[in-house]
Design an enzyme around this catalytic site. Structure first.
Site, PDB file in Angstrom:
ATOM      1  N   TYR A  39       0.857  -1.189   0.000  1.00  0.00           N
ATOM      2  CA  TYR A  39       0.000   0.000   0.000  1.00  0.00           C
ATOM      3  C   TYR A  39       0.889   1.234   0.000  1.00  0.00           C
ATOM      4  O   TYR A  39       1.841   1.323   0.781  1.00  0.00           O
ATOM      5  CB  TYR A  39      -0.890   0.000   1.246  1.00  0.00           C
ATOM      6  CG  TYR A  39      -1.734   1.246   1.405  1.00  0.00           C
ATOM      7  CD1 TYR A  39      -2.834   1.479   0.590  1.00  0.00           C
ATOM      8  CD2 TYR A  39      -1.430   2.191   2.380  1.00  0.00           C
ATOM      9  CE1 TYR A  39      -3.616   2.620   0.739  1.00  0.00           C
ATOM     10  CE2 TYR A  39      -2.198   3.333   2.541  1.00  0.00           C
ATOM     11  CZ  TYR A  39      -3.287   3.543   1.718  1.00  0.00           C
ATOM     12  OH  TYR A  39      -4.048   4.678   1.864  1.00  0.00           O
TER      13      TYR A  39
ATOM     14  N   ASP B 189       9.384   2.960  -1.070  1.00  0.00           N
ATOM     15  CA  ASP B 189       8.395   3.581  -0.187  1.00  0.00           C
ATOM     16  C   ASP B 189       8.763   3.215   1.244  1.00  0.00           C
ATOM     17  O   ASP B 189       8.422   2.142   1.741  1.00  0.00           O
ATOM     18  CB  ASP B 189       6.993   3.079  -0.542  1.00  0.00           C
ATOM     19  CG  ASP B 189       5.922   3.676   0.372  1.00  0.00           C
ATOM     20  OD1 ASP B 189       6.284   4.391   1.330  1.00  0.00           O
ATOM     21  OD2 ASP B 189       4.739   3.413   0.131  1.00  0.00           O
TER      22      ASP B 189
ATOM     23  N   LYS C  42       5.653   9.775   8.555  1.00  0.00           N
ATOM     24  CA  LYS C  42       5.474   9.285   9.912  1.00  0.00           C
ATOM     25  C   LYS C  42       6.601   9.688  10.862  1.00  0.00           C
ATOM     26  O   LYS C  42       6.533  10.712  11.518  1.00  0.00           O
ATOM     27  CB  LYS C  42       5.247   7.772   9.899  1.00  0.00           C
ATOM     28  CG  LYS C  42       4.037   7.349   9.059  1.00  0.00           C
ATOM     29  CD  LYS C  42       3.787   5.869   9.162  1.00  0.00           C
ATOM     30  CE  LYS C  42       2.723   5.384   8.187  1.00  0.00           C
ATOM     31  NZ  LYS C  42       1.391   5.943   8.428  1.00  0.00           N
TER      32      LYS C  42
END
Length: 427
Positions: A143, A238, A266
């Site tokens: 994802y 990613d 994050k």
């Protein structure tokens, strides 16, 4: 008696779709009522009913120091007193870019954004602009945010482009996305032989965290690097989830592989909304205002978020930080594995750095299909039993978990003991 969490969930559903602002929070895959959190400190969170939990979600990764770290909170307070946002350059943005380039040698230039989705979306657009190609490759189970080109599931065959996996994604977007099996060198080579010169970029979670924790083999990752170089394809790591979570240089440091572009999020915000993408100078110079690939964001490089991120990154860069973090994760993983084995429960756990995965399966999965074959119903029962016992894991069998620097050996031991009690009841 209705709990405060239940009351809030009923109320939320009147004005918020599904009662939540991100789908996984809804507890749909595990059942029950989501916990509405009102406070977090160190390794613990408290819900609306004042129940205390040892937290292994960590705001999905950024709470690597633990919640409400005093130095981070003070940095946020000081920055906020100078103004929440300016929509203009600040010196802190330069400091953040310099620090990221120092910590990750693959970054020659970097641009700050406000989320991981923004970072991946922008990196893909940049790769397309740089190569002049349209096709991209992603992997089943990975994802990368909710941009249209990435909400795509596998096509009907290996070399067919993907199909939308979300309403509102046009077929014309999805047709440019090839979806391959994670960790399959044969299919990767076949794809490049057939269509390598059409592919602008390959985007991959170099250690997956969004289909639970799944590691690729080192051979597979080196093959991917070689094929991208051979065909002039941009390799995008990613590391929104893994960056500074699995080690001081992310996955690229663990494998010794240099991607062309990296996306981050994050952790680099210390808990505040922030993201970044960066990499090779010749690629990054194609971004406006230097080049023709447009990307913008009024709140990019938020002075408050950058202040939090700088303090957080400097703390996790201290000598020995990752040794201690990995030791805590290993304590949890090894303890859970030993308890399950002793009780004869079909279960296995794995971990790397500060991330871990739990699987009710015979072995650690290597791809999406193997993750899907795990016993999700048993996971759901385990999840609720641990939640009731005050141990908060991700509410999905498809999400990695996180240990923070605030977790103590005693904390981990208490979680293992609670799991062992549940394992014993299953025997």
């Amino acid at each position: 008696m209705t709990s405060r969490n239940e009351e809030l969930f009923v109320r939320a559903q009147r004005t918020i779709p599904g009662g939540v602002n991100s789908p996984v929070r809804a507890f749909r895959s595990v059942g029950g009522t989501p916990r509405f959190l009102k406070k977090a400190l160190g390794a613990r969170v408290w819900d609306a009913d004042n129940k205390e939990y040892l937290d292994y979600v960590g705001s999905w990764g950024p709470a690597i120091l633990g919640h409400a770290d005093p130095l981070v909170v003070e940095a946020v307070r000081e920055a906020a007193l100078d103004g929440l946002s300016f929509g203009a350059p600040t010196e802190r943005e330069i400091e953040m870019a310099e620090l990221l380039c120092q910590l990750l040698p693959s970054l020659e230039m970097v641009r700050l954004v406000s989320s991981g989705t923004e970072a991946t979306m922008s990196a893909i657009r940049l790769a397309r602009g740089f190569t002049g190609r349209d096709a991209i490759v992603k992997f089943e189970g990975c994802y990368h945010g909710h941009a249209d080109s990435l909400l795509v599931k596998a096509g009907s065959g290996l070399l067919t482009f993907g199909n939308p996996s979300s309403g509102g994604v046009p077929e014309d977007f999805a047709k440019h996305t090839l979806v391959l099996d994670y960790n399959s060198p044969e299919k990767l080579e076949e794809c490049f032989k057939a269509r390598g010169h059409e592919i602008a970029c390959v985007i991959i979670e170099p250690i997956a965290g969004n289909m639970n924790l799944v590691r690729p083999s080192a051979e597979y990752m080196h093959l991917l690097r070689r094929l991208c170089t051979e065909y002039g394809t941009v390799l995008i790591y990613d590391e929104v989830m893994t960056g500074f979570r699995v080690g001081p240089q992310g996955v690229q440091g663990l494998y010794g592989i240099t991607p062309d572009l990296t996306t981050l999020g994050k952790v680099i915000g210390g808990g505040m909304p922030v993201g970044a993408f960066g990499g090779r100078r010749d690629i990054m110079e194609k971004i406006a205002p230097l080049g023709t690939v447009y990307q913008a964001g009024t709140l990019s490089g938020s002075p408050v978020a950058v202040a939090a991120g700088l303090v957080s990154l400097r703390q996790i860069s201290r000598p020995g930080f990752y040794d201690t973090l990995a030791a805590r994760t290993s304590q949890l993983v090894d303890g859970l594995n030993a308890a399950a084995q002793a009780r004869g429960v079909r279960f296995v756990a794995d971990g790397v750095g500060g991330m871990f995965g739990l699987y009710f399966a015979d072995q650690v999965p290597a791809n999406y299909a193997e993750v899907m074959a795990s016993d999700r119903e048993t996971f759901n029962r385990f999840f609720h039993a641990m939640l009731d016992a005050g141990h908060y894991f991700a509410p999905s069998a498809f999400e990695a978990g996180f240990v923070s620097a605030a977790h103590t050996e005693a904390d981990i031991a208490s979680t293992i003991a609670a799991a062992d009690a549940w394992f014993a009841a299953q025997a």
